[in-house]
Motif scaffolding. Structure first.
Motif, PDB file in Angstrom:
ATOM      1  N   ILE A  77       0.896  -1.335  -0.185  1.00 34.38           N
ATOM      2  CA  ILE A  77      -0.135  -0.070   0.153  1.00 34.38           C
ATOM      3  C   ILE A  77       0.977   1.190   0.057  1.00 34.38           C
ATOM      4  N   GLY A  78       1.981   1.205   0.980  1.00 35.64           N
ATOM      5  CA  GLY A  78       2.805   2.424   0.819  1.00 35.64           C
ATOM      6  C   GLY A  78       3.393   2.650  -0.495  1.00 35.64           C
ATOM      7  N   GLY A  79       3.826   1.495  -1.146  1.00 37.10           N
ATOM      8  CA  GLY A  79       4.673   1.774  -2.293  1.00 37.10           C
ATOM      9  C   GLY A  79       3.435   2.118  -3.641  1.00 37.10           C
ATOM     10  N   ALA A  80       2.225   1.668  -3.533  1.00 40.53           N
ATOM     11  CA  ALA A  80       1.260   2.374  -4.458  1.00 40.53           C
ATOM     12  C   ALA A  80       0.999   3.893  -4.111  1.00 40.53           C
ATOM     13  N   LEU A  81       0.967   4.248  -2.993  1.00 39.63           N
ATOM     14  CA  LEU A  81       0.509   5.579  -2.464  1.00 39.63           C
ATOM     15  C   LEU A  81       1.739   6.437  -3.051  1.00 39.63           C
ATOM     16  N   ALA A  82       2.920   5.627  -2.944  1.00 39.81           N
ATOM     17  CA  ALA A  82       4.221   6.546  -3.467  1.00 39.81           C
ATOM     18  C   ALA A  82       4.174   6.822  -4.820  1.00 39.81           C
ATOM     19  N   GLY A 100       5.308   2.713   3.657  1.00 36.74           N
ATOM     20  CA  GLY A 100       6.059   1.677   3.313  1.00 36.74           C
ATOM     21  C   GLY A 100       7.441   1.375   4.159  1.00 36.74           C
ATOM     22  N   ALA A 101       7.832   2.568   4.743  1.00 36.94           N
ATOM     23  CA  ALA A 101       8.994   2.416   5.853  1.00 36.94           C
ATOM     24  C   ALA A 101       8.222   1.740   7.313  1.00 36.94           C
ATOM     25  N   PHE A 102       7.240   2.421   7.580  1.00 39.47           N
ATOM     26  CA  PHE A 102       6.470   1.620   8.752  1.00 39.47           C
ATOM     27  C   PHE A 102       6.358   0.005   8.481  1.00 39.47           C
ATOM     28  N   GLY A 103       5.819  -0.413   7.364  1.00 34.84           N
ATOM     29  CA  GLY A 103       5.607  -1.703   7.076  1.00 34.84           C
ATOM     30  C   GLY A 103       6.875  -2.637   6.955  1.00 34.84           C
ATOM     31  N   LEU A 104       7.946  -1.833   6.410  1.00 30.40           N
ATOM     32  CA  LEU A 104       9.316  -2.643   6.265  1.00 30.40           C
ATOM     33  C   LEU A 104       9.556  -2.972   7.762  1.00 30.40           C
ATOM     34  N   VAL A 105       9.865  -1.949   8.565  1.00 30.93           N
ATOM     35  CA  VAL A 105      10.223  -2.041  10.095  1.00 30.93           C
ATOM     36  C   VAL A 105       9.296  -3.134  10.554  1.00 30.93           C
TER      37      VAL A 105
END
Length: 120
Positions: A77-82, A100-105
């Motif tokens: 979702i973060g990648g799609a938003l970006a 995306g950074a939150f999901g990666l962590v």
């Protein structure tokens, strides 16, 4: 014979072949329009990579992955938003990067926890 993952390049190879076929049909029917290059340039470069991945699986045994896939969904979702933010504006790119950074962590913490419980 190794015990690594097998068939990882199949979906990428199928997608590349479909995109090349669509690009070729578009090039034929659009009488030399440059828009056909959008379908041809990307997938043509991925076909050798997909074929290599399909023929040479990764070495090693089975990999330990997290059981819960929510962090992967958050990263997507973060990648799609970006990506949408490239059209919508810098603010949406930054929000997508933050999600995306939150999901990666979250994914790193989850995989680390799974490995500790497995005794690795």
């Amino acid at each position: 014979m190794n015990g690594g993952p097998k068939g990882g390049g199949g979906p990428l190879l199928a997608w590349s072949a479909i995109m090349v076929a669509l690009g070729a049909m578009l090039a034929i029917w659009s009488a030399g329009s440059a828009s056909a290059l959008l379908f041809l340039v990307g997938p043509v470069s991925l076909i050798p990579l997909a074929a290599f991945s399909r023929l040479c699986p990764a070495p090693g045994g089975p990999r330990l992955l997290a059981r819960v896939s929510v962090p992967v969904l958050v990263i997507a979702i973060g990648g799609a938003l970006a990506a949408i933010g490239l059209t919508g504006g810098l603010w949406l790119v930054l929000i997508g990067a933050e999600v995306g950074a939150f999901g990666l962590v979250w994914l790193i913490v989850e995989i680390t926890g799974e490995r500790r419980r497995a005794g690795r």
